[in-house]
Scaffold this motif. Structure first.
Motif, PDB file in Angstrom:
ATOM      1  N   SER A 193       0.843  -1.262   0.107  1.00 35.06           N
ATOM      2  CA  SER A 193       0.099   0.084   0.112  1.00 35.06           C
ATOM      3  C   SER A 193       0.956   1.195   0.026  1.00 35.06           C
ATOM      4  N   LEU A 194       0.290   2.247  -0.185  1.00 40.54           N
ATOM      5  CA  LEU A 194       0.984   3.569  -0.036  1.00 40.54           C
ATOM      6  C   LEU A 194       1.694   3.801   1.533  1.00 40.54           C
ATOM      7  N   ASP A 195       1.208   3.199   2.268  1.00 45.65           N
ATOM      8  CA  ASP A 195       1.941   3.207   3.530  1.00 45.65           C
ATOM      9  C   ASP A 195       3.072   2.391   3.718  1.00 45.65           C
ATOM     10  N   ALA A 215      -5.482  -2.192  -2.484  1.00 44.76           N
ATOM     11  CA  ALA A 215      -5.104  -0.957  -1.726  1.00 44.76           C
ATOM     12  C   ALA A 215      -5.161   0.350  -2.609  1.00 44.76           C
ATOM     13  N   LEU A 216      -4.618   0.149  -3.739  1.00 44.67           N
ATOM     14  CA  LEU A 216      -4.343   1.148  -4.731  1.00 44.67           C
ATOM     15  C   LEU A 216      -5.740   1.462  -5.294  1.00 44.67           C
ATOM     16  N   ILE A 221     -10.277   5.902  -4.089  1.00 44.22           N
ATOM     17  CA  ILE A 221     -11.817   6.196  -3.849  1.00 44.22           C
ATOM     18  C   ILE A 221     -11.542   7.678  -3.195  1.00 44.22           C
ATOM     19  N   TYR A 222     -10.588   7.797  -2.392  1.00 45.53           N
ATOM     20  CA  TYR A 222     -10.441   9.087  -1.556  1.00 45.53           C
ATOM     21  C   TYR A 222      -9.696  10.154  -2.199  1.00 45.53           C
ATOM     22  N   LEU A 223      -8.543   9.666  -2.868  1.00 43.44           N
ATOM     23  CA  LEU A 223      -7.572  10.518  -3.357  1.00 43.44           C
ATOM     24  C   LEU A 223      -7.359  10.639  -4.948  1.00 43.44           C
ATOM     25  N   VAL A 229      -1.939   6.462  -8.491  1.00 44.65           N
ATOM     26  CA  VAL A 229      -0.905   6.086  -9.556  1.00 44.65           C
ATOM     27  C   VAL A 229       0.497   6.571  -9.469  1.00 44.65           C
ATOM     28  N   ASN A 230       0.365   7.979  -9.443  1.00 41.32           N
ATOM     29  CA  ASN A 230       1.500   8.762  -9.473  1.00 41.32           C
ATOM     30  C   ASN A 230       2.309   8.918  -8.012  1.00 41.32           C
ATOM     31  N   MET A 231       1.615   8.628  -7.004  1.00 46.92           N
ATOM     32  CA  MET A 231       2.011   8.600  -5.626  1.00 46.92           C
ATOM     33  C   MET A 231       2.739   7.167  -5.435  1.00 46.92           C
TER      34      MET A 231
END
Length: 237
Positions: A193-195, A215-216, A221-223, A229-231
């Motif tokens: 995940s991003l975390d 997770a992506l 849904i929020y971001l 994708v770029n994060m």
């Protein structure tokens, strides 16, 4: 830079829930690539509860990056992969009714079976990867199957990372080192995940590709999908 392959199973789940074509799976796959992702992953299951077998064929001309098809190599799946000829096939030992992948291959017990399956895919020019746990004996056996890569099953890492146990990544790093020494490429996936993705990437040498779906899409849904994708791409640099 480690490549990001986006698993679009959850997009198919959402589409199937209403019986129509919203969201449009093909358009989403095209958009994800335009947003910068280097691959698209699908995991069709026999009951076609998310990705349908026809989706795999329909996506072929849409996926201009790397196309990765995951699944248990039952006859129907093998024929699909041989027809579509994706960039990569990832072999996953799922049972027919399994909710999600929860274990890697026993590459010792299933050595001869995997050798036969992998030889058939490689003869068709398809890169092969084996979904696997971090047991070093299983990594050694994976190298004897003829596979090009392994995909490290990362659920335990993600669970321990969330609890603050960053030392849990060490067994994955050790597995990656051995795999590289044996000539295997290294992929990873499940609950990344991003975390946790930046730490995982920094800890795993020679990490070629991560496949991320649940997770992506949930984070998107929020971001927003393009933003997320770029994060990921930024964390994988």
């Amino acid at each position: 830079m480690t490549k990001l392959s986006v698993n679009i199973n959850k997009i198919a789940t959402l589409r199937n829930s209403r019986g129509g074509n919203v969201p449009n799976l093909l358009q989403v796959a095209q958009d994800i690539q335009e947003f910068g992702a280097e691959g698209i992953t699908i995991h069709p299951r026999p009951d076609e509860r998310h990705i349908r077998y026809q989706d795999a064929y329909d996506l072929k001309p849409i996926v201009t990056t790397e196309y990765n098809i995951e699944g248990n190599p039952i006859d129907k799946f093998m024929q699909l992969v041989l027809d579509v000829k994706p960039t990569q096939v990832t072999l996953v030992p799922d049972s027919v009714d399994q909710l999600t992948s929860n274990a890697g291959w026993d590459t010792i017990k299933h050595q001869s079976y995997l050798q036969e399956v992998i030889a058939e895919f490689k003869n068709a020019g398809i890169r092969t990867s084996i979904f696997i746990d971090t047991d070093l004996k299983l990594i050694e056996a994976a190298a004897k199957t003829g596979a090009d890569r392994i995909e490290l099953y990362t659920e335990e890492f993600a669970t321990q990372f969330e609890k603050g146990n960053k030392e849990a990544v060490k067994v994955y790093a050790d597995a990656a080192v051995l795999a590289h020494e044996l000539g295997l490429g290294i992929n990873a996936g499940h609950d990344l995940s991003l975390d946790n993705i930046k730490f995982f990437k920094q800890s795993i040498p020679n990490l070629a590709e991560v496949s991320i779906g649940h997770a992506l899409i949930s984070e998107s849904i929020y971001l927003g999908l393009q933003n997320v994708v770029n994060m990921y791409l930024d964390r994988l640099k």
